[in-house]
Design a protein around this motif. Structure first.
Motif, short mmCIF file in Angstrom:
data_model
loop_
_atom_site.label_atom_id
_atom_site.label_comp_id
_atom_site.label_asym_id
_atom_site.label_seq_id
_atom_site.Cartn_x
_atom_site.Cartn_y
_atom_site.Cartn_z
N UNK A 306 0.82 -1.21 0.00
CA UNK A 306 0.00 0.00 0.00
C UNK A 306 0.85 1.26 0.00
N UNK A 307 0.40 2.25 -0.77
CA UNK A 307 0.95 3.60 -0.72
C UNK A 307 -0.14 4.56 -0.28
N UNK A 308 0.21 5.52 0.58
CA UNK A 308 -0.75 6.53 1.01
C UNK A 308 -0.08 7.89 1.02
N UNK A 309 -0.75 8.85 0.40
CA UNK A 309 -0.28 10.23 0.42
C UNK A 309 -1.17 11.06 1.34
N UNK A 310 -0.56 11.83 2.25
CA UNK A 310 -1.29 12.68 3.19
C UNK A 310 -0.88 14.12 2.92
N UNK A 311 -1.87 15.00 2.73
CA UNK A 311 -1.58 16.35 2.26
C UNK A 311 -2.24 17.40 3.16
#
Length: 349
Positions: A306-311
């Motif tokens: 899994x990849x997750x981007x938090x912005x």
């Protein structure tokens, strides 16, 4: 695990004992579950309450292991105990997640003891990673109450078969005064509640489920001069399966925040790629995108990549907003955004 069987799995009140268990005697069984991962971000600010993942490769930030014992005492009366080593716990200090007596009478069931807070779609099996598609339940919603998952008190459930395919359930509950502890970067905070009261309602069918939750609590953070506060939490969630597709969405709102996510996944034999988008407003002020794939190695073991981007917006970063971090990234001199990479294994027995 196909989506139809996965939805049936998640609809069970006590999923482990019904799907897999070690039968000790005719009326006593033991079951268990666990998860562990390799996780790493590109930001040294600790990410996520109770996990605190950083740019140092972590081999135990998600580690979870639980054992559950179920005993049928007499007809319609049973007991259940679940002990969990949660991600924030040491192996020597696991948490008693639930311990209750359950009595069933016609369409009603009554529970007393330590119970799971029934606010969200996956509340009943929050720590059972094998029961959902993602590596972790979406933090936008599931971290909104700081990881508190249980209470000591009473609940009653009325279940009504509205038709051959539609089941309706209503669960009021009341929690006695309780202490809940949460740790942020080495600092421990104690939330002392005078009471909690709530209502959980749900409608489920062959390929869908709708859940509504409400909880009111009066609490105080135990520190000098801290006032008592009252919070009202509302949740709405739903899931739907169509052929190989499976969709989920939830929204949570209270006096200081509103959070939501939408999730979609598509099953291809043993592989299930998925996408999640979530937003947090008012208190945390972030949005996130998650892409991953789950592989069912066996019916009881699964793997996630899994990849997750938090912005975060620049103005919120400049105002020292925490976002999904444990502390403001600006105080670390770090970037406002983070990329999280996870390899996860889940199992149950």
């Amino acid at each position: 695990m196909t989506h139809k069987s996965l939805l049936a799995f998640t609809l069970l009140v006590s999923p482990l004992t019904s799907v897999a268990a070690i039968q000790i005697t005719d009326n006593f069984s033991i079951s268990g579950f666990g998860s562990t991962s390799i996780a790493k971000t590109d930001n040294r600010t600790p990410l996520f309450v109770n996990r605190e993942i950083t740019d140092d490769t972590c081999y135990d930030c998600d580690t979870t292991f639980g054992l559950q014992a179920d005993l049928s005492i007499i007809d319609n009366l049973n007991a259940s105990v679940q002990v969990v080593k949660r991600p924030q716990d040491d192996w020597s200090d696991p948490e008693l997640e639930w311990a209750y007596l359950n009595y069933e009478f016609n369409q009603f069931s009554f529970r007393g003891g330590k119970l799971r807070i029934p606010l969200f779609l996956v509340s009943e099996y929050f720590f059972v990673g094998q029961a959902y598609t993602w590596a972790r339940p979406p933090q936008d919603v599931y971290d909104s109450i700081l990881g508190f998952t249980s209470f000591e008190g009473l609940s009653a459930t009325w279940q009504w078969d509205a038709s051959d395919e539609i089941v309706v359930n209503i669960t009021p509950y009341y929690g006695l005064g309780n202490d809940n502890k949460v740790e942020f970067s080495g600092n421990q905070y104690n939330f002392k509640s005078d009471y909690m009261a709530g209502l959980s309602t749900g409608v489920s069918g062959f390929n869908y489920r709708i859940h509504l939750g409400y909880m009111r609590s009066e609490y105080q953070i135990e520190r000098p001069g801290s006032p008592k506060e009252t919070t009202n939490i509302y949740t709405l969630g739903g899931e739907y399966s169509y052929e190989q597709w499976h969709f989920m969405s939830e929204v949570q709102t209270d006096d200081i925040q509103t959070n939501w996510y939408v999730s979609a996944d598509y099953n291809i034999n043993d592989f299930t790629p998925y996408l999640v988008y979530g937003e947090s407003h008012h208190r945390r002020k972030t949005n996130s995108v998650t892409a991953g794939v789950r592989y069912d190695l066996t019916p009881k073991i699964s793997l996630n990549a899994e990849w997750q981007g938090i912005y975060m917006d620049q103005k919120d970063y400049d105002n020292f907003n925490d976002g999904q971090f444990v502390n403001p990234p600006k105080s670390y001199g770090e970037d406002k955004d983070a990329n999280l990479y996870t390899l996860m294994v889940n199992f149950f027995f």
